[in-house]
Design a protein around this motif. Structure first.
Motif, PDB file in Angstrom:
ATOM      1  N   ASN A  69     -51.542 -17.922 -16.399  1.00 33.44           N
ATOM      2  CA  ASN A  69     -51.499 -17.970 -14.934  1.00 33.44           C
ATOM      3  C   ASN A  69     -51.385 -16.581 -14.330  1.00 33.44           C
ATOM      4  O   ASN A  69     -52.006 -16.279 -13.322  1.00 33.44           O
ATOM      5  CB  ASN A  69     -50.346 -18.855 -14.453  1.00 33.44           C
ATOM      6  CG  ASN A  69     -50.595 -20.324 -14.716  1.00 33.44           C
ATOM      7  OD1 ASN A  69     -51.721 -20.751 -14.921  1.00 33.44           O
ATOM      8  ND2 ASN A  69     -49.529 -21.104 -14.729  1.00 33.44           N
ATOM      9  N   GLU A 112     -54.731 -14.926 -14.665  1.00 28.04           N
ATOM     10  CA  GLU A 112     -55.661 -15.519 -13.700  1.00 28.04           C
ATOM     11  C   GLU A 112     -55.382 -14.982 -12.293  1.00 28.04           C
ATOM     12  O   GLU A 112     -56.307 -14.683 -11.538  1.00 28.04           O
ATOM     13  CB  GLU A 112     -55.503 -17.037 -13.742  1.00 28.04           C
ATOM     14  CG  GLU A 112     -56.689 -17.789 -13.193  1.00 28.04           C
ATOM     15  CD  GLU A 112     -56.533 -19.278 -13.425  1.00 28.04           C
ATOM     16  OE1 GLU A 112     -56.218 -19.989 -12.444  1.00 28.04           O
ATOM     17  OE2 GLU A 112     -56.716 -19.709 -14.581  1.00 28.04           O
ATOM     18  N   SER A 113     -54.120 -14.852 -11.948  1.00 28.97           N
ATOM     19  CA  SER A 113     -53.737 -14.344 -10.623  1.00 28.97           C
ATOM     20  C   SER A 113     -54.131 -12.871 -10.455  1.00 28.97           C
ATOM     21  O   SER A 113     -54.466 -12.442  -9.346  1.00 28.97           O
ATOM     22  CB  SER A 113     -52.222 -14.477 -10.404  1.00 28.97           C
ATOM     23  OG  SER A 113     -51.854 -15.819 -10.389  1.00 28.97           O
TER      24      SER A 113
END
Length: 169
Positions: free
Chosen positions: A163, A166-167
């Motif tokens: 995550n 991805e961010s």
């Protein structure tokens, strides 16, 4: 009386200083001088793992290490694993979700061993889990739930890293 040693150790993110006898082990310094009683003392021979702390990110047996040897190092005890507001870490939550604790005596050492695994190995496998917890003895819960907690903590850490990646993109 024995010689005294001045030391400065970062403990759970805070620099702590003290004067200790040359024979004072790290577990006693943490428990008695700093009142961090989550570090448990079991066998006092470095065998059971109850006294495990993270020394510069690596698991260390605090009962067989002199406090003076930790001078200048960074120590994480079980009290420093969770969040500032008292929230549980992902590893601690995994232990709760997996029912990987019973009497709680081995739990601080187990949590810190798994925390070091999660923080240190990119993609831990079953052998890595066995190696990480292999130096810690549990006489109540059994290792099935502890292994399950380790797998769950690894899974959560990998999702969290994915995550974050991805961010960042």
């Amino acid at each position: 009386m024995g010689s005294q040693h001045e030391l400065s150790i970062e403990v759970n993110g805070e620099v702590r200083t003290g004067c200790v006898s040359a024979r004072t082990n790290l577990a006693d310094f943490l428990r008695e001088n700093l009142r961090l009683t989550g570090t448990h003392i079991g066998c006092e021979h470095g065998v059971c793992g109850a006294c495990t702390v993270l020394l510069d990110g690596q698991p260390a047996r605090s009962c067989i290490m002199l406090a003076a040897q930790a001078d200048g190092s960074s120590i994480t005890t079980i009290e420093g694993v969770g969040g500032q507001g008292g929230e549980l870490s992902d590893v601690q939550e995994a232990f709760c979700a997996s029912h990987a604790l019973q009497c709680g005596f081995c739990t601080p050492g187990m949590v810190l061993a798994v925390q070091a695994l999660v923080d240190g190995v990119g993609n831990p496998d079953e052998d890595d889990i066995e190696e990480a917890i292999g130096g810690n003895i549990c006489r109540c819960t059994g290792y099935v739930q502890i292994r399950e907690a380790a797998r769950l903590a690894i899974e959560r850490a990998q999702k969290s890293r994915a995550n974050e990646l991805e961010s960042a993109l």
